[in-house]
Design an enzyme around this catalytic site. Structure first.
Site, PDB file in Angstrom:
ATOM      1  N   LYS A  78     -17.566  30.652 -28.419  1.00 56.04           N
ATOM      2  CA  LYS A  78     -17.804  30.026 -27.406  1.00 56.04           C
ATOM      3  C   LYS A  78     -16.912  30.472 -26.013  1.00 56.04           C
ATOM      4  O   LYS A  78     -15.690  31.056 -26.045  1.00 56.04           O
ATOM      5  CB  LYS A  78     -17.409  28.583 -27.553  1.00 56.04           C
ATOM      6  N   ASN A  98     -16.983  28.788 -22.601  1.00 55.23           N
ATOM      7  CA  ASN A  98     -17.622  27.533 -21.716  1.00 55.23           C
ATOM      8  C   ASN A  98     -17.512  27.531 -20.275  1.00 55.23           C
ATOM      9  O   ASN A  98     -16.308  27.921 -19.807  1.00 55.23           O
ATOM     10  CB  ASN A  98     -17.023  26.399 -22.319  1.00 55.23           C
ATOM     11  N   SER A 112     -13.618  27.488 -27.257  1.00 54.99           N
ATOM     12  CA  SER A 112     -13.341  26.033 -28.080  1.00 54.99           C
ATOM     13  C   SER A 112     -12.505  26.209 -29.313  1.00 54.99           C
ATOM     14  O   SER A 112     -12.313  27.316 -29.750  1.00 54.99           O
ATOM     15  CB  SER A 112     -14.988  25.998 -28.824  1.00 54.99           C
ATOM     16  N   GLU A 158     -19.051  22.867 -15.013  1.00 53.14           N
ATOM     17  CA  GLU A 158     -19.187  21.571 -15.571  1.00 53.14           C
ATOM     18  C   GLU A 158     -18.385  20.146 -14.986  1.00 53.14           C
ATOM     19  O   GLU A 158     -18.964  19.367 -14.588  1.00 53.14           O
ATOM     20  CB  GLU A 158     -19.078  21.397 -16.989  1.00 53.14           C
ATOM     21  N   GLN A 199      -7.405  -1.996   4.197  1.00 54.39           N
ATOM     22  CA  GLN A 199      -6.460  -1.112   3.478  1.00 54.39           C
ATOM     23  C   GLN A 199      -7.210  -0.536   2.257  1.00 54.39           C
ATOM     24  O   GLN A 199      -6.807   0.509   1.746  1.00 54.39           O
ATOM     25  CB  GLN A 199      -5.402  -2.102   2.965  1.00 54.39           C
ATOM     26  N   ASN A 226      -2.144  -2.792  13.368  1.00 57.34           N
ATOM     27  CA  ASN A 226      -3.708  -2.516  13.105  1.00 57.34           C
ATOM     28  C   ASN A 226      -3.913  -1.214  14.067  1.00 57.34           C
ATOM     29  O   ASN A 226      -4.802  -0.407  13.520  1.00 57.34           O
ATOM     30  CB  ASN A 226      -4.423  -3.868  13.914  1.00 57.34           C
ATOM     31  N   LYS A 285      -8.320   3.519   1.973  1.00 55.80           N
ATOM     32  CA  LYS A 285      -7.545   4.760   1.513  1.00 55.80           C
ATOM     33  C   LYS A 285      -7.640   5.616   0.429  1.00 55.80           C
ATOM     34  O   LYS A 285      -8.106   6.739   0.457  1.00 55.80           O
ATOM     35  CB  LYS A 285      -6.044   4.414   2.095  1.00 55.80           C
ATOM     36  N   TYR A 295      -9.591  -6.557  12.687  1.00 56.90           N
ATOM     37  CA  TYR A 295      -8.731  -6.022  11.528  1.00 56.90           C
ATOM     38  C   TYR A 295      -8.867  -7.151  10.246  1.00 56.90           C
ATOM     39  O   TYR A 295      -8.535  -8.240  10.415  1.00 56.90           O
ATOM     40  CB  TYR A 295      -7.446  -5.713  11.810  1.00 56.90           C
ATOM     41  N   THR A 344     -39.850  27.558  -9.841  1.00 64.37           N
ATOM     42  CA  THR A 344     -40.151  26.209  -9.298  1.00 64.37           C
ATOM     43  C   THR A 344     -40.255  25.340 -10.380  1.00 64.37           C
ATOM     44  O   THR A 344     -40.863  25.968 -11.465  1.00 64.37           O
ATOM     45  CB  THR A 344     -41.395  26.059  -8.200  1.00 64.37           C
ATOM     46  N   HIS A 345     -40.030  24.067 -10.699  1.00 65.08           N
ATOM     47  CA  HIS A 345     -40.045  23.187 -11.858  1.00 65.08           C
ATOM     48  C   HIS A 345     -39.351  23.845 -12.884  1.00 65.08           C
ATOM     49  O   HIS A 345     -39.738  23.724 -14.088  1.00 65.08           O
ATOM     50  CB  HIS A 345     -41.481  22.992 -12.321  1.00 65.08           C
ATOM     51  N   SER A 375       0.775  -1.034  -0.037  1.00 62.61           N
ATOM     52  CA  SER A 375       0.173  -0.023   0.097  1.00 62.61           C
ATOM     53  C   SER A 375       0.856   1.071   0.056  1.00 62.61           C
ATOM     54  O   SER A 375       0.235   2.301  -0.179  1.00 62.61           O
ATOM     55  CB  SER A 375      -0.797  -0.324   1.202  1.00 62.61           C
TER      56      SER A 375
HETATM   57  N1  ARG Z   1      -1.327  -1.397   4.929  1.00 61.91           N
HETATM   58  C1  ARG Z   1      -2.278  -1.646   6.061  1.00 61.91           C
HETATM   59  C2  ARG Z   1      -3.736  -1.096   6.005  1.00 61.91           C
HETATM   60  O1  ARG Z   1      -3.720  -0.211   5.410  1.00 61.91           O
HETATM   61  C3  ARG Z   1      -1.465  -1.517   7.307  1.00 61.91           C
HETATM   62  C4  ARG Z   1      -2.191  -2.470   8.421  1.00 61.91           C
HETATM   63  C5  ARG Z   1      -1.617  -4.068   8.340  1.00 61.91           C
HETATM   64  N2  ARG Z   1      -1.797  -4.599   9.132  1.00 61.91           N
HETATM   65  C6  ARG Z   1      -1.719  -6.322   8.991  1.00 61.91           C
HETATM   66  N3  ARG Z   1      -1.874  -6.888   9.808  1.00 61.91           N
HETATM   67  N4  ARG Z   1      -1.476  -6.527   8.043  1.00 61.91           N
HETATM   68  O2  ARG Z   1      -4.557  -1.548   6.576  1.00 61.91           O
END
Ligand code: ARG
Length: 461
Positions: free
Chosen positions: A283, A285, A277, A290, A322, A110, A325, A317, A155-156, A23
């Site tokens: 144009k 724009n 454009s 948008e 993961q 974790n 993110k 966990y 309205t509408h 990650s």
């Molecule tokens: N990269 C992991 C995450 O974002 C970190 C936690 C990893 N923990 C584990 N027990 N493998 O969740």
């Protein structure tokens, strides 16, 4: 880079599996949160006598050095590391040797990742709130500028009743203020520290979680260690708040697109917030509006993605987490980028008030006021409503406005009509008589604007 978890599992991980599992490419942006959490953890370990004071100091100093070196570009994040936690810990060990190996006592990745995400989420909520408030302030200034500019309210998407452009813009201030409020609520709920929950069950070491929480600016600790490492509710909540901000931005975007069209011609966007454009020289724009409208879909997707990741996950966990993110980072980045560009774009809007007023005059939007006029003269409202309906129908057929119908014609319909009817249906009167709370009268909008400004200030505390 070698693995932190080379315990029971020994042989090398398959190359494709390794890169699939990693990650670091996206969690490297948590390096500041990760180092700050580790600094506090080392301080706690030393305070509790789990490691010596000297060891604690060595670790804390080295962690500070790592952050400085990354910030100034002296140290590059090694993308062969599995994740940001691995990178920081292994760099620490490379720099200070065996002492560095003591940092991970009484914690797990974790609770570490749960902490990093909470620190990031808290900061993101604060940053987005500031951006929202500057948009609200900008909209309020525009609303002030145009508090007397009569336009048709819809309205509408059909012309309905006269309002002012200021009143219309002030409505958006309230939407974005609610968004800021929601972020504040979510922040208050998330602000409990997960560090010290360890892998899931807590630890046999004599840790001081309350100390760590206080050092990191939390209001307290998560009370259940299994909950502490499993909870991503705050990612969902904030993603929902961000999605709703996008809903509001896309409604405003849609209006900006309509208002700046030749069909409406209500506003002009400043040239530096429009594009031309490549083929049509005439144009101009409204790309920014948008694009914000389009990006709304991404943020909705980010919300649905985290909801779906968490659905049915057993405690505690799981690696699925993961996946919290990228979507969250994307939602934060997208909303931030939209707000950054909306503030100056809204600031540069010029209203074509004559066009607004002209359109308002052609829309029979004072018909309600004509019915109210009769009702005030004693004609039951339902009868007045019906009579005005007929008058409007005939006026449309003749191609005249209500103001252009002679008094004698009105009087053929009802003896209740007198010369003062023209004053009652004058658009400025229609607007300025609507002094009810929240109404469109200049005095009501002024009250709304001072309340909006007070609400902005209340966030500063
Ligand atoms: N990269 C992991 C995450 O974002 C970190 C936690 C990893 N923990 C584990 N027990 N493998 O969740």
């Amino acid at each position: 880079m070698s693995k932190l978890w080379a315990g029971r599992a020994c042989g090398d991980i398959n190359e494709a599996a390794e890169s699939f599992n990693a990650s670091i490419k996206f969690d490297k942006r948590l390096i500041k949160e990760d180092v700050c959490g580790s600094v506090v953890h080392a301080m706690m370990l030393a305070k509790q006598g789990i490691i010596s004071e000297e060891e604690g100091k060595t670790i804390v100093d080295a962690l500070g050095g790592i952050l400085d070196d990354v910030a100034c570009g002296k140290l590059a994040v090694d993308e062969t590391a599995e994740d940001v936690h691995t990178f920081v810990e292994q760099t620490l060990i490379a720099r200070i040797g065996d002492v560095g190996k003591k940092l991970h006592t009484a914690r797990s990745r974790n609770d570490q990742v749960a902490l990093d995400m909470k620190l990031f989420a808290r900061k993101a909520a604060e940053d987005v709130t500031q951006k929202l408030l500057s948009l609200v302030a900008t909209l309020a200034d525009k609303a002030e500028e145009y508090k007397g500019a009569v336009m048709s309210g819809y309205t509408h998407l059909q012309r309905a009743q006269p309002v002012t452009f200021g009143h219309h813009l002030a409505a958006y201030c309230y939407m974005f203020l609610r968004d800021a409020d929601r972020l504040k609520d979510a922040k208050a709920r998330l602000n409990l520290s997960p560090i010290g929950c360890a892998a899931l069950a807590g630890t046999t070491f004599p840790t001081d979680r309350a100390y760590e929480a206080a050092q990191l600016g939390f209001d307290g600790v998560v009370e259940n260690s299994m909950d502490g490492v499993s909870d991503r509710d705050y990612v969902v909540e904030l993603s929902a708040d961000l999605a709703l901000i996008m809903t509001h931005l896309s409604r405003l975007s849609e209006e900006i697109v309509l208002w700046s069209s030749w069909e409406f011609k209500y506003i002009v966007l400043s040239d530096d917030f429009t594009t031309g454009s490549s083929i049509m020289p005439q144009k101009k724009n409204p790309d920014i509006a948008e694009l914000a409208r389009g990006k709304t879909g991404r943020v909705y997707g980010d919300l649905f993605s985290i909801l779906t990741v968490l659905k049915s996950l057993p405690l505690a966990y799981n690696k699925d987490m993961q996946e919290d993110k990228e979507g969250f980072f994307d939602a934060v980045d997208t909303v931030s980028a939209c707000l950054d560009v909306f503030v100056p774009m809204v600031n540069g809007i010029v209203a074509l008030t004559d066009n607004m007023e002209k359109a308002a005059k052609q829309g029979y939007i004072n018909a309600t006021d004509l019915a109210d006029y009769l009702a005030k003269k004693g004609v039951p409202f339902r009868e007045a409503y019906k009579m005005v309906g007929e008058i409007v129908k005939e006026a449309v057929e003749k191609g005249v406005t209500l103001e252009e119908i002679p008094l004698s014609d009105y009087q053929k319909k009802s003896a209740a009509f007198e010369a003062d009817l023209f004053d009652a249906i004058d658009l400025a009167t229609c607007v300025n008589k609507r002094t009810s709370e929240g109404g469109t009268a200049v005095s009501s909008v002024e009250k709304q604007l001072s309340s909006i400004r007070a609400k902005i200030k209340s966030f500063e505390k």
